[in-house]
Design an enzyme around this catalytic site. Structure first.
Site, PDB file in Angstrom:
ATOM      1  CB  THR A  39      -0.863  -0.010   1.280  1.00 18.93           C
ATOM      2  OG1 THR A  39      -1.799  -1.064   1.167  1.00 18.93           O
ATOM      3  CG2 THR A  39      -1.590   1.305   1.506  1.00 18.93           C
ATOM      4  N   GLY A  55     -10.570  -2.379   2.697  1.00 15.08           N
ATOM      5  CA  GLY A  55      -9.595  -2.194   3.771  1.00 15.08           C
ATOM      6  C   GLY A  55      -9.760  -0.871   4.480  1.00 15.08           C
TER       7      GLY A  55
HETATM    8  N1  ASP Z   1      -3.992  -1.709   4.709  1.00 16.84           N
HETATM    9  C1  ASP Z   1      -4.246  -2.376   3.463  1.00 16.84           C
HETATM   10  C2  ASP Z   1      -5.554  -3.102   3.558  1.00 16.84           C
HETATM   11  O1  ASP Z   1      -5.784  -3.795   4.529  1.00 16.84           O
HETATM   12  C3  ASP Z   1      -3.188  -3.325   3.043  1.00 16.84           C
HETATM   13  C4  ASP Z   1      -1.760  -2.915   3.303  1.00 16.84           C
HETATM   14  O2  ASP Z   1      -1.505  -1.825   3.773  1.00 16.84           O
HETATM   15  O3  ASP Z   1      -0.860  -3.730   2.991  1.00 16.84           O
HETATM   16  O4  ASP Z   1      -6.331  -3.045   2.646  1.00 16.84           O
END
Ligand code: ASP
Length: 314
Positions: A180, A210
């Site tokens: 992300t 998310g």
């Molecule tokens: N926070 C993101 C989600 O859960 C994924 C990530 O940050 O790797 O969609």
């Protein structure tokens, strides 16, 4: 080291280990993170808005297959890419977000359009894409988003799911599901902004969304306190209202941005059982980049300083 303008970015947190990364790949990450910082910083240096700087910095990472956003977004269980993004203006507290979009080349651009050109905050899926068409946002097809590496990650996640017979909600966030991207900035006018963009989690199902698109969970900005962008196991960031919590600790308990960010990541997130990290900057240019995973792609570029980029526990 306080500064009166600057930008801090991340490109995801997770099990990022030096011994698992080739030197070539490490160079690629460092170069792309530096390019993102410089893109955002140039806008700030020229007197531009924090809002424009975070959007532009995020776009550089969305356009790179290295990160789980834009090109290179992870795959859902049925082999699609569904992306989330959010942008927030610390001066006005206006925000814009999109959920589960499949064909938008730069989801952060669409989030910005939702903020600037609609009376809403959050648009989802087909509706968001219909809005994108109306406002001339660039589309891309499935081939554009495809990367072999993410496809292999999906196959591996499915295999693991089958072998362990766990349901999706119990799958961990440890392996290669990070990436992300996010940026927070302080501009010369003293305004803060935050932007976050994500493909979500590999093998997600049922329209799972998310934290990245949720104001106060994965993304938050408020001139009274700070700007925050998170990355990690989103369910915990939603439960912990992580980004807003950093701001609230500053506003109501008078903590510094470093103290607040550390407390939220190392105490609260850990207590909940969540993994990940965040970046935060305040109105004096103080910043923090805590994470409780082995690594987090991250960097900062503050007024008249050299860009600093880090990946591991350095
Ligand atoms: N926070 C993101 C989600 O859960 C994924 C990530 O940050 O790797 O969609």
């Amino acid at each position: 080291m306080a500064s009166d303008y600057g930008i801090v970015i991340h490109g995801g947190a997770g099990t990022i280990l030096k011994e698992k990364m080739t030197p070539e790949r490490e160079v690629q990450y460092r170069e792309k993170l530096t390019a993102s910082l410089r893109t955002g910083y140039d806008i700030l240096e020229n007197g531009g808005k924090a809002l424009d700087a975070v959007q532009a910095a995020v776009k550089v990472m969305e356009d790179s297959p290295l990160f789980n956003a834009g090109k290179g977004a992870v795959f859902t269980n049925d082999g699609k890419n569904e992306q989330d993004a959010c942008i927030m203006d610390g001066r006005t507290l206006n925000s814009g977000a999109v959920a589960g979009v499949r064909q938008i080349k730069n989801p952060i651009d669409l989030a910005r359009a939702v903020m600037d050109k609609s009376e809403h905050i959050l648009l989802a899926a087909e509706g968001a894409e219909a809005f994108a068409k109306l406002h001339g946002i660039e589309f891309a097809d499935a081939d554009y988003f495809y990367t072999e590496e993410r496809w292999k990650q999906l196959q591996a996640a499915k295999y693991k799911e089958k072998m362990t017979q766990t349901d999706y909600s119990q799958l961990d966030h440890s392996d290669d599901k990070h990436g992300t991207v996010g940026a927070v900035a302080l501009d010369r006018h003293g305004d803060l902004a935050a932007a976050t963009s994500s493909g979500g989690m590999t093998n997600k199902k049922f329209g799972r969304l998310g934290d990245s698109l949720i104001v106060g969970a994965g993304n938050y900005a408020n001139n009274r306190t700070c700007a925050v962008s998170g990355t990690g196991h989103g369910e915990y960031f939603i439960t912990g209202v992580v980004s807003y919590d950093v701001s609230a600790l500053m506003e109501y308990r008078g903590l510094s941005v470093e103290q607040a960010a550390d407390m939220v990541v190392h105490e609260k997130l850990g207590r909940l059982g969540g993994t990940g990290g965040l970046i935060a900057i305040d109105r004096a240019g103080n910043f923090a980049m805590p994470f409780n995973t082995p690594g987090m792609y991250r960097g900062h570029l503050l007024k008249r300083q050299a860009p600093v980029v880090m990946i591991f526990q350095e």
